[in-house]
Design a protein around this motif. Structure first.
Motif, PDB file in Angstrom:
ATOM      1  N   LEU A 116       0.835  -1.203   0.000  1.00  9.38           N
ATOM      2  CA  LEU A 116       0.000   0.000   0.000  1.00  9.38           C
ATOM      3  C   LEU A 116       0.868   1.251   0.000  1.00  9.38           C
ATOM      4  N   SER A 117       0.345   2.296  -0.636  1.00  9.22           N
ATOM      5  CA  SER A 117       1.064   3.572  -0.674  1.00  9.22           C
ATOM      6  C   SER A 117       0.701   4.410   0.549  1.00  9.22           C
ATOM      7  N   PHE A 118       1.430   5.512   0.721  1.00 10.71           N
ATOM      8  CA  PHE A 118       1.152   6.454   1.799  1.00 10.71           C
ATOM      9  C   PHE A 118      -0.297   6.958   1.688  1.00 10.71           C
ATOM     10  N   GLU A 119      -0.716   7.283   0.461  1.00 12.40           N
ATOM     11  CA  GLU A 119      -2.077   7.799   0.241  1.00 12.40           C
ATOM     12  C   GLU A 119      -3.116   6.729   0.604  1.00 12.40           C
ATOM     13  N   ASP A 120      -2.816   5.484   0.273  1.00 11.40           N
ATOM     14  CA  ASP A 120      -3.726   4.392   0.670  1.00 11.40           C
ATOM     15  C   ASP A 120      -3.866   4.365   2.192  1.00 11.40           C
ATOM     16  N   GLY A 121      -2.750   4.529   2.864  1.00 10.92           N
ATOM     17  CA  GLY A 121      -2.762   4.524   4.336  1.00 10.92           C
ATOM     18  C   GLY A 121      -3.656   5.625   4.880  1.00 10.92           C
ATOM     19  N   LEU A 122      -3.596   6.800   4.258  1.00 14.63           N
ATOM     20  CA  LEU A 122      -4.444   7.914   4.720  1.00 14.63           C
ATOM     21  C   LEU A 122      -5.921   7.594   4.525  1.00 14.63           C
ATOM     22  N   VAL A 123      -6.245   6.970   3.385  1.00 17.33           N
ATOM     23  CA  VAL A 123      -7.645   6.577   3.152  1.00 17.33           C
ATOM     24  C   VAL A 123      -8.094   5.607   4.248  1.00 17.33           C
ATOM     25  N   LEU A 124      -7.230   4.681   4.608  1.00 20.41           N
ATOM     26  CA  LEU A 124      -7.596   3.712   5.654  1.00 20.41           C
ATOM     27  C   LEU A 124      -7.843   4.421   6.987  1.00 20.41           C
ATOM     28  N   TYR A 125      -7.082   5.479   7.252  1.00 21.28           N
ATOM     29  CA  TYR A 125      -7.297   6.225   8.493  1.00 21.28           C
ATOM     30  C   TYR A 125      -8.582   7.051   8.443  1.00 21.28           C
ATOM     31  N   GLN A 126      -9.002   7.434   7.210  1.00 23.07           N
ATOM     32  CA  GLN A 126     -10.151   8.354   7.109  1.00 23.07           C
ATOM     33  C   GLN A 126     -11.481   7.659   6.853  1.00 23.07           C
ATOM     34  N   THR A 127     -11.439   6.458   6.324  1.00 19.54           N
ATOM     35  CA  THR A 127     -12.693   5.845   5.864  1.00 19.54           C
ATOM     36  C   THR A 127     -13.683   5.611   7.012  1.00 19.54           C
ATOM     37  N   LYS A 128     -14.955   5.739   6.660  1.00 19.59           N
ATOM     38  CA  LYS A 128     -15.999   5.397   7.652  1.00 19.59           C
ATOM     39  C   LYS A 128     -16.455   3.950   7.461  1.00 19.59           C
ATOM     40  N   ASP A 129     -15.923   3.308   6.428  1.00 17.51           N
ATOM     41  CA  ASP A 129     -16.310   1.921   6.144  1.00 17.51           C
ATOM     42  C   ASP A 129     -15.449   0.973   7.010  1.00 17.51           C
ATOM     43  N   LEU A 130     -15.746   0.988   8.292  1.00 15.66           N
ATOM     44  CA  LEU A 130     -14.923   0.204   9.221  1.00 15.66           C
ATOM     45  C   LEU A 130     -15.051  -1.311   9.030  1.00 15.66           C
ATOM     46  N   PRO A 131     -16.237  -1.818   8.665  1.00 17.44           N
ATOM     47  CA  PRO A 131     -16.302  -3.271   8.443  1.00 17.44           C
ATOM     48  C   PRO A 131     -15.329  -3.740   7.356  1.00 17.44           C
ATOM     49  N   THR A 132     -15.176  -2.935   6.285  1.00 16.95           N
ATOM     50  CA  THR A 132     -14.241  -3.349   5.232  1.00 16.95           C
ATOM     51  C   THR A 132     -12.803  -3.263   5.730  1.00 16.95           C
ATOM     52  N   LEU A 133     -12.505  -2.202   6.469  1.00 18.65           N
ATOM     53  CA  LEU A 133     -11.149  -2.086   7.036  1.00 18.65           C
ATOM     54  C   LEU A 133     -10.825  -3.320   7.885  1.00 18.65           C
ATOM     55  N   MET A 134     -11.781  -3.698   8.714  1.00 15.70           N
ATOM     56  CA  MET A 134     -11.573  -4.864   9.583  1.00 15.70           C
ATOM     57  C   MET A 134     -11.370  -6.135   8.747  1.00 15.70           C
ATOM     58  N   ARG A 135     -12.196  -6.308   7.737  1.00 18.10           N
ATOM     59  CA  ARG A 135     -12.090  -7.539   6.932  1.00 18.10           C
ATOM     60  C   ARG A 135     -10.747  -7.615   6.214  1.00 18.10           C
ATOM     61  N   LEU A 136     -10.277  -6.458   5.725  1.00 19.47           N
ATOM     62  CA  LEU A 136      -8.985  -6.462   5.025  1.00 19.47           C
ATOM     63  C   LEU A 136      -7.845  -6.793   5.989  1.00 19.47           C
ATOM     64  N   ALA A 137      -7.877  -6.188   7.161  1.00 24.32           N
ATOM     65  CA  ALA A 137      -6.812  -6.456   8.142  1.00 24.32           C
ATOM     66  C   ALA A 137      -6.847  -7.928   8.568  1.00 24.32           C
ATOM     67  N   ASN A 138      -8.056  -8.439   8.728  1.00 20.86           N
ATOM     68  CA  ASN A 138      -8.194  -9.836   9.138  1.00 20.86           C
ATOM     69  C   ASN A 138      -7.702 -10.784   8.048  1.00 20.86           C
ATOM     70  N   LEU A 139      -7.945 -10.395   6.810  1.00 15.43           N
ATOM     71  CA  LEU A 139      -7.484 -11.215   5.690  1.00 15.43           C
ATOM     72  C   LEU A 139      -5.948 -11.354   5.745  1.00 15.43           C
ATOM     73  N   VAL A 140      -5.276 -10.247   5.993  1.00 16.54           N
ATOM     74  CA  VAL A 140      -3.807 -10.293   6.043  1.00 16.54           C
ATOM     75  C   VAL A 140      -3.353 -11.091   7.265  1.00 16.54           C
ATOM     76  N   ARG A 141      -3.994 -10.863   8.405  1.00 19.88           N
ATOM     77  CA  ARG A 141      -3.586 -11.613   9.623  1.00 19.88           C
ATOM     78  C   ARG A 141      -3.769 -13.109   9.419  1.00 19.88           C
TER      79      ARG A 141
END
Ligand code: SF4
Length: 372
Positions: free
Chosen positions: A22-47
Protein backbone atom coordinates in the motif's frame (compact mmCIF):
# COMPACT_ATOMS: atom_id res chain seq x y z
CA UNK A 1 -14.57 -8.54 -1.95
CA UNK A 2 -18.28 -7.74 -1.64
CA UNK A 3 -20.02 -5.10 0.40
CA UNK A 4 -17.45 -2.32 0.14
CA UNK A 5 -19.30 0.90 0.94
CA UNK A 6 -16.45 3.37 0.46
CA UNK A 7 -15.42 3.37 -3.23
CA UNK A 8 -11.95 4.64 -2.26
CA UNK A 9 -11.36 1.24 -0.66
CA UNK A 10 -11.91 -0.69 -3.90
CA UNK A 11 -8.39 -0.28 -5.35
CA UNK A 12 -6.91 -0.78 -1.89
CA UNK A 13 -8.83 -4.02 -1.42
CA UNK A 14 -7.55 -5.20 -4.80
CA UNK A 15 -3.97 -4.49 -3.79
CA UNK A 16 -4.42 -6.29 -0.47
CA UNK A 17 -5.91 -9.33 -2.15
CA UNK A 18 -3.08 -9.44 -4.65
CA UNK A 19 -0.51 -9.03 -1.87
CA UNK A 20 0.70 -5.68 -3.21
CA UNK A 21 2.19 -2.97 -1.02
CA UNK A 22 0.00 0.00 0.00
CA UNK A 23 1.06 3.57 -0.67
CA UNK A 24 1.15 6.45 1.80
CA UNK A 25 -2.08 7.80 0.24
CA UNK A 26 -3.73 4.39 0.67
CA UNK A 27 -2.76 4.52 4.34
CA UNK A 28 -4.44 7.91 4.72
CA UNK A 29 -7.65 6.58 3.15
CA UNK A 30 -7.60 3.71 5.65
CA UNK A 31 -7.30 6.22 8.49
CA UNK A 32 -10.15 8.35 7.11
CA UNK A 33 -12.69 5.85 5.86
CA UNK A 34 -16.00 5.40 7.65
CA UNK A 35 -16.31 1.92 6.14
CA UNK A 36 -14.92 0.20 9.22
CA UNK A 37 -16.30 -3.27 8.44
CA UNK A 38 -14.24 -3.35 5.23
CA UNK A 39 -11.15 -2.09 7.04
CA UNK A 40 -11.57 -4.86 9.58
CA UNK A 41 -12.09 -7.54 6.93
CA UNK A 42 -8.99 -6.46 5.03
CA UNK A 43 -6.81 -6.46 8.14
CA UNK A 44 -8.19 -9.84 9.14
CA UNK A 45 -7.48 -11.22 5.69
CA UNK A 46 -3.81 -10.29 6.04
CA UNK A 47 -3.59 -11.61 9.62
CA UNK A 48 -5.08 -14.95 8.57
CA UNK A 49 -2.89 -15.11 5.49
CA UNK A 50 0.19 -14.71 7.67
CA UNK A 51 -0.75 -16.75 10.74
CA UNK A 52 -4.16 -18.37 10.27
CA UNK A 53 -5.99 -18.33 13.61
CA UNK A 54 -2.83 -18.50 15.71
CA UNK A 55 -2.57 -15.81 18.36
CA UNK A 56 0.56 -15.48 20.44
CA UNK A 57 1.29 -14.59 24.05
CA UNK A 58 4.36 -14.86 26.25
CA UNK A 59 4.97 -15.81 29.88
CA UNK A 60 6.94 -12.75 30.79
CA UNK A 61 7.84 -10.57 33.75
CA UNK A 62 8.27 -6.80 33.51
CA UNK A 63 11.18 -5.35 35.46
CA UNK A 64 12.22 -1.73 35.84
CA UNK A 65 15.46 -1.51 37.79
CA UNK A 66 14.86 2.20 38.40
CA UNK A 67 12.39 4.96 37.65
CA UNK A 68 15.02 7.67 38.12
CA UNK A 69 15.37 9.54 34.88
CA UNK A 70 16.74 12.90 33.78
CA UNK A 71 15.20 12.95 30.31
CA UNK A 72 11.84 14.51 31.09
CA UNK A 73 9.58 13.24 28.30
CA UNK A 74 6.37 15.20 28.76
CA UNK A 75 4.06 12.19 28.30
CA UNK A 76 5.77 10.13 31.02
CA UNK A 77 4.29 9.58 34.48
CA UNK A 78 6.93 7.02 35.41
CA UNK A 79 10.04 9.19 35.84
CA UNK A 80 11.25 10.39 39.26
CA UNK A 81 14.17 12.48 40.50
CA UNK A 82 16.63 11.34 43.19
CA UNK A 83 14.98 11.42 46.61
CA UNK A 84 11.53 12.11 45.19
CA UNK A 85 8.66 10.19 46.72
CA UNK A 86 8.06 6.93 44.89
CA UNK A 87 11.57 6.75 43.40
CA UNK A 88 13.37 3.40 43.35
CA UNK A 89 16.83 2.35 42.26
CA UNK A 90 17.77 -1.33 42.58
CA UNK A 91 21.23 -2.86 42.72
CA UNK A 92 21.86 -5.98 40.67
CA UNK A 93 21.16 -8.24 43.69
CA UNK A 94 17.92 -6.40 44.42
CA UNK A 95 16.70 -6.90 40.85
CA UNK A 96 17.49 -10.62 41.07
CA UNK A 97 15.71 -10.87 44.44
CA UNK A 98 12.70 -8.96 43.06
CA UNK A 99 12.38 -11.41 40.15
CA UNK A 100 12.94 -14.44 42.47
CA UNK A 101 10.04 -13.35 44.68
CA UNK A 102 7.72 -13.22 41.68
CA UNK A 103 9.20 -16.09 39.66
CA UNK A 104 6.71 -18.60 38.27
CA UNK A 105 7.60 -21.95 36.69
CA UNK A 106 7.69 -21.78 32.93
CA UNK A 107 8.70 -18.12 32.84
CA UNK A 108 10.16 -17.49 29.40
CA UNK A 109 11.09 -13.84 29.23
CA UNK A 110 12.42 -11.10 31.49
CA UNK A 111 11.53 -7.76 29.93
CA UNK A 112 13.63 -4.88 31.30
CA UNK A 113 13.05 -1.20 30.60
CA UNK A 114 13.57 1.74 32.92
CA UNK A 115 14.54 5.37 33.27
CA UNK A 116 17.86 6.90 32.18
CA UNK A 117 19.77 6.82 35.46
CA UNK A 118 22.41 9.55 35.44
CA UNK A 119 24.91 7.80 37.75
CA UNK A 120 24.97 4.06 37.06
CA UNK A 121 27.96 3.04 34.91
CA UNK A 122 27.55 0.87 31.82
CA UNK A 123 29.17 -2.06 33.68
CA UNK A 124 26.09 -2.16 35.95
CA UNK A 125 23.86 -3.03 32.98
CA UNK A 126 26.23 -5.73 31.77
CA UNK A 127 26.33 -7.19 35.29
CA UNK A 128 22.55 -7.10 35.41
CA UNK A 129 22.14 -9.11 32.20
CA UNK A 130 24.78 -11.62 33.35
CA UNK A 131 23.16 -12.01 36.78
CA UNK A 132 19.71 -12.59 35.30
CA UNK A 133 21.04 -15.19 32.87
CA UNK A 134 22.92 -16.95 35.70
CA UNK A 135 20.05 -16.95 38.18
CA UNK A 136 17.31 -17.82 35.72
CA UNK A 137 18.87 -20.21 33.23
CA UNK A 138 16.79 -20.75 30.13
CA UNK A 139 14.90 -17.48 30.56
CA UNK A 140 15.43 -14.98 27.76
CA UNK A 141 16.42 -11.40 28.55
CA UNK A 142 14.71 -8.82 26.36
CA UNK A 143 16.11 -5.55 27.56
CA UNK A 144 16.40 -1.84 27.04
CA UNK A 145 14.93 0.36 24.44
CA UNK A 146 16.96 2.20 21.82
CA UNK A 147 16.60 5.29 24.02
CA UNK A 148 18.43 3.46 26.81
CA UNK A 149 21.06 2.10 24.41
CA UNK A 150 21.68 5.71 23.33
CA UNK A 151 22.08 6.67 27.00
CA UNK A 152 24.55 3.81 27.58
CA UNK A 153 26.60 4.90 24.57
CA UNK A 154 26.85 8.41 26.04
CA UNK A 155 27.85 7.35 29.56
CA UNK A 156 30.31 4.69 28.34
CA UNK A 157 31.61 6.78 25.40
CA UNK A 158 31.10 3.80 23.12
CA UNK A 159 29.45 3.52 19.71
CA UNK A 160 25.99 1.96 19.43
CA UNK A 161 27.63 -1.09 17.91
CA UNK A 162 30.10 -1.46 20.81
CA UNK A 163 27.31 -1.11 23.39
CA UNK A 164 25.15 -3.71 21.65
CA UNK A 165 28.05 -6.10 21.13
CA UNK A 166 28.89 -5.94 24.83
CA UNK A 167 25.26 -6.51 25.85
CA UNK A 168 24.94 -9.41 23.45
CA UNK A 169 28.12 -10.92 24.84
CA UNK A 170 26.63 -10.59 28.34
CA UNK A 171 23.54 -12.53 27.22
CA UNK A 172 21.02 -10.08 25.76
CA UNK A 173 18.56 -12.03 23.60
CA UNK A 174 16.27 -9.35 22.14
CA UNK A 175 15.27 -5.71 22.48
CA UNK A 176 11.87 -4.14 23.11
CA UNK A 177 10.59 -1.44 20.78
CA UNK A 178 10.09 1.52 23.10
CA UNK A 179 11.45 5.02 22.75
CA UNK A 180 10.19 5.34 19.17
CA UNK A 181 7.18 7.48 20.21
CA UNK A 182 6.49 9.39 16.94
CA UNK A 183 9.45 9.97 14.66
CA UNK A 184 8.30 13.35 13.26
CA UNK A 185 10.57 16.11 14.53
CA UNK A 186 7.65 18.47 15.27
CA UNK A 187 6.16 15.97 17.72
CA UNK A 188 9.43 14.74 19.15
CA UNK A 189 10.46 18.28 20.09
CA UNK A 190 7.29 18.64 22.13
CA UNK A 191 7.03 15.24 23.81
CA UNK A 192 10.55 13.78 23.95
CA UNK A 193 12.99 16.60 23.36
CA UNK A 194 15.96 15.15 25.27
CA UNK A 195 15.54 11.56 24.17
CA UNK A 196 17.34 9.72 21.37
CA UNK A 197 16.48 11.24 17.97
CA UNK A 198 14.41 9.39 15.38
CA UNK A 199 17.57 8.82 13.32
CA UNK A 200 19.37 7.51 16.41
CA UNK A 201 16.51 5.14 17.22
CA UNK A 202 16.53 3.72 13.69
CA UNK A 203 20.33 3.46 13.61
CA UNK A 204 20.34 1.50 16.89
CA UNK A 205 17.74 -0.95 15.63
CA UNK A 206 19.59 -1.31 12.32
CA UNK A 207 22.77 -2.13 14.24
CA UNK A 208 20.99 -4.56 16.55
CA UNK A 209 19.56 -6.40 13.54
CA UNK A 210 23.00 -6.53 11.91
CA UNK A 211 24.33 -8.13 15.11
CA UNK A 212 21.54 -10.70 15.13
CA UNK A 213 19.56 -9.12 17.97
CA UNK A 214 15.88 -9.13 16.97
CA UNK A 215 13.76 -6.19 18.13
CA UNK A 216 10.23 -4.84 18.26
CA UNK A 217 8.97 -1.37 17.34
CA UNK A 218 6.39 0.84 19.04
CA UNK A 219 4.40 3.96 18.25
CA UNK A 220 2.91 6.22 20.92
CA UNK A 221 -0.31 7.69 19.51
CA UNK A 222 -3.32 9.62 20.64
CA UNK A 223 -1.70 12.90 21.75
CA UNK A 224 -0.62 15.68 19.34
CA UNK A 225 0.38 13.68 16.27
CA UNK A 226 -1.45 13.94 12.95
CA UNK A 227 -2.52 10.95 10.88
CA UNK A 228 0.22 11.80 8.37
CA UNK A 229 2.75 11.65 11.20
CA UNK A 230 1.51 8.23 12.25
CA UNK A 231 1.93 7.00 8.69
CA UNK A 232 5.33 8.63 8.33
CA UNK A 233 6.34 6.73 11.49
CA UNK A 234 5.21 3.43 10.04
CA UNK A 235 6.77 4.26 6.70
CA UNK A 236 10.22 4.70 8.26
CA UNK A 237 9.80 1.37 10.07
CA UNK A 238 8.69 -0.38 6.88
CA UNK A 239 11.77 0.89 5.04
CA UNK A 240 14.13 -0.28 7.78
CA UNK A 241 12.42 -3.66 7.87
CA UNK A 242 12.95 -3.95 4.10
CA UNK A 243 16.66 -3.44 4.75
CA UNK A 244 17.17 -5.72 7.75
CA UNK A 245 14.15 -7.96 8.39
CA UNK A 246 15.00 -7.78 12.10
CA UNK A 247 11.68 -6.55 13.52
CA UNK A 248 9.42 -9.16 15.07
CA UNK A 249 6.38 -7.07 15.94
CA UNK A 250 4.89 -3.60 15.82
CA UNK A 251 3.13 -2.34 18.94
CA UNK A 252 0.93 0.77 18.85
CA UNK A 253 0.71 2.20 22.37
CA UNK A 254 -2.16 4.51 23.24
CA UNK A 255 -1.25 7.66 25.17
CA UNK A 256 -2.30 7.36 28.80
CA UNK A 257 -3.61 10.74 29.99
CA UNK A 258 -2.87 10.64 33.69
CA UNK A 259 -0.22 12.22 35.90
CA UNK A 260 1.95 13.63 33.13
CA UNK A 261 2.85 17.09 31.91
CA UNK A 262 1.61 16.61 28.34
CA UNK A 263 -1.88 15.66 29.51
CA UNK A 264 -1.94 18.76 31.73
CA UNK A 265 -0.72 20.99 28.89
CA UNK A 266 -3.35 19.62 26.51
CA UNK A 267 -6.09 19.55 29.15
CA UNK A 268 -6.54 15.96 28.07
CA UNK A 269 -8.39 13.56 30.30
CA UNK A 270 -9.81 11.05 27.85
CA UNK A 271 -8.19 7.85 26.71
CA UNK A 272 -8.21 7.07 22.99
CA UNK A 273 -11.50 5.49 21.93
CA UNK A 274 -11.79 1.79 21.22
CA UNK A 275 -12.46 2.50 17.57
CA UNK A 276 -9.35 4.66 17.22
CA UNK A 277 -7.32 1.85 18.78
CA UNK A 278 -8.82 -0.80 16.49
CA UNK A 279 -8.49 1.34 13.37
CA UNK A 280 -4.88 2.06 14.20
CA UNK A 281 -4.12 -1.66 14.59
CA UNK A 282 -5.84 -2.48 11.30
CA UNK A 283 -3.98 0.26 9.41
CA UNK A 284 -0.71 -1.02 10.90
CA UNK A 285 -1.51 -4.58 9.82
CA UNK A 286 -2.21 -3.42 6.28
CA UNK A 287 0.59 -0.87 5.92
CA UNK A 288 3.40 -2.83 7.60
CA UNK A 289 3.24 -5.72 5.17
CA UNK A 290 6.76 -6.84 6.05
CA UNK A 291 6.19 -7.09 9.84
CA UNK A 292 5.38 -10.61 11.04
CA UNK A 293 3.19 -9.48 13.97
CA UNK A 294 1.01 -6.60 15.09
CA UNK A 295 0.67 -6.60 18.86
CA UNK A 296 -2.50 -5.54 20.64
CA UNK A 297 -0.92 -4.82 24.02
CA UNK A 298 -3.68 -5.72 26.45
CA UNK A 299 -2.25 -3.57 29.27
CA UNK A 300 -3.13 -0.40 27.37
CA UNK A 301 -6.05 -1.70 25.30
CA UNK A 302 -7.77 -3.60 28.16
CA UNK A 303 -8.11 -7.38 27.92
CA UNK A 304 -11.62 -6.98 26.45
CA UNK A 305 -10.53 -4.77 23.56
CA UNK A 306 -7.42 -6.90 23.00
CA UNK A 307 -9.80 -9.80 22.46
CA UNK A 308 -11.78 -7.82 19.88
CA UNK A 309 -8.55 -6.69 18.21
CA UNK A 310 -7.89 -10.27 17.09
CA UNK A 311 -10.33 -9.57 14.25
CA UNK A 312 -8.53 -6.32 13.38
CA UNK A 313 -5.12 -7.67 12.40
CA UNK A 314 -3.64 -8.51 15.79
CA UNK A 315 -1.73 -11.78 16.22
CA UNK A 316 -0.13 -11.18 19.62
CA UNK A 317 -1.55 -9.76 22.86
CA UNK A 318 1.75 -9.74 24.78
CA UNK A 319 2.18 -11.43 28.06
CA UNK A 320 1.48 -12.25 31.66
CA UNK A 321 3.59 -9.19 32.69
CA UNK A 322 3.18 -10.18 36.37
CA UNK A 323 3.68 -6.60 37.66
CA UNK A 324 3.64 -3.95 34.95
CA UNK A 325 4.32 -0.46 36.26
CA UNK A 326 5.01 1.98 33.43
CA UNK A 327 1.58 2.36 31.83
CA UNK A 328 -0.11 1.85 35.19
CA UNK A 329 1.69 4.83 36.68
CA UNK A 330 0.19 6.83 33.77
CA UNK A 331 -3.33 5.79 34.68
CA UNK A 332 -4.00 2.60 32.75
CA UNK A 333 -7.02 1.04 34.50
CA UNK A 334 -6.14 -2.53 33.46
CA UNK A 335 -4.84 -5.27 35.81
CA UNK A 336 -1.05 -5.31 36.34
CA UNK A 337 -0.80 -8.88 35.13
CA UNK A 338 -2.82 -11.79 33.78
CA UNK A 339 -2.19 -15.51 34.13
CA UNK A 340 -1.39 -17.72 31.16
CA UNK A 341 -4.76 -19.35 31.63
CA UNK A 342 -6.54 -16.00 31.46
CA UNK A 343 -4.68 -15.02 28.30
CA UNK A 344 -5.37 -18.37 26.67
CA UNK A 345 -9.05 -18.08 27.60
CA UNK A 346 -9.38 -14.61 26.06
CA UNK A 347 -7.93 -15.95 22.81
CA UNK A 348 -9.91 -19.20 22.76
CA UNK A 349 -13.20 -17.41 23.44
CA UNK A 350 -12.50 -15.22 20.39
CA UNK A 351 -12.33 -18.35 18.24
CA UNK A 352 -8.56 -18.22 17.78
CA UNK A 353 -5.74 -20.60 18.69
CA UNK A 354 -3.63 -19.49 21.69
CA UNK A 355 0.07 -20.11 21.16
CA UNK A 356 2.45 -19.54 24.04
CA UNK A 357 5.71 -18.23 22.58
CA UNK A 358 9.15 -17.17 23.75
CA UNK A 359 10.79 -13.74 23.34
CA UNK A 360 11.87 -14.70 19.80
CA UNK A 361 8.39 -15.86 18.76
CA UNK A 362 9.30 -19.53 18.86
CA UNK A 363 6.33 -21.67 19.83
CA UNK A 364 6.42 -23.07 23.37
CA UNK A 365 2.97 -24.60 23.58
CA UNK A 366 -0.31 -24.54 21.68
CA UNK A 367 -3.23 -24.26 24.12
CA UNK A 368 -6.05 -26.27 22.58
CA UNK A 369 -8.14 -25.88 25.73
CA UNK A 370 -8.01 -24.08 29.07
CA UNK A 371 -7.59 -26.29 32.12
CA UNK A 372 -9.94 -25.62 35.04
S1 SF4 B 1 9.75 7.88 28.81
FE1 SF4 B 1 11.66 6.95 29.54
S2 SF4 B 1 13.25 8.40 28.94
FE2 SF4 B 1 11.31 9.53 28.85
S3 SF4 B 1 11.13 10.45 30.90
FE3 SF4 B 1 10.03 8.49 30.97
S4 SF4 B 1 11.53 7.07 31.80
FE4 SF4 B 1 12.66 8.87 31.07
Amino acid sequence: MRGIRDPRLLPIAEKVMEGKRLSFEDGLVLYQTKDLPTLMRLANLVRERKHGHKTYFVHSIRVSQTNICYVGCTFCAFQRRFGEEGAWDFDVDEVVAWVKERYQPGLTEIHLTAGHHPKRPFSYYLDLVRALKENFPGVQVKAWTAAEIHHFSKIARLSYREVLEALKEAGLDAMPGGGAEIFAERVRRRIARAKVSAEGWLAIHRTAHELGIPTNATMLYGHIETLEERLDHMDRLRRLQDETGGFMSFIPLAFQPDGNQLARELGKKEFTTGLDDLRNLAVARLYLDNFPHIKGYWATLTPELAQVSLDWGVTDIDGTLIEERIVHMAGSPTPQGLTKRELARIILMAGRIPVERDALYREVRVWDRVEA
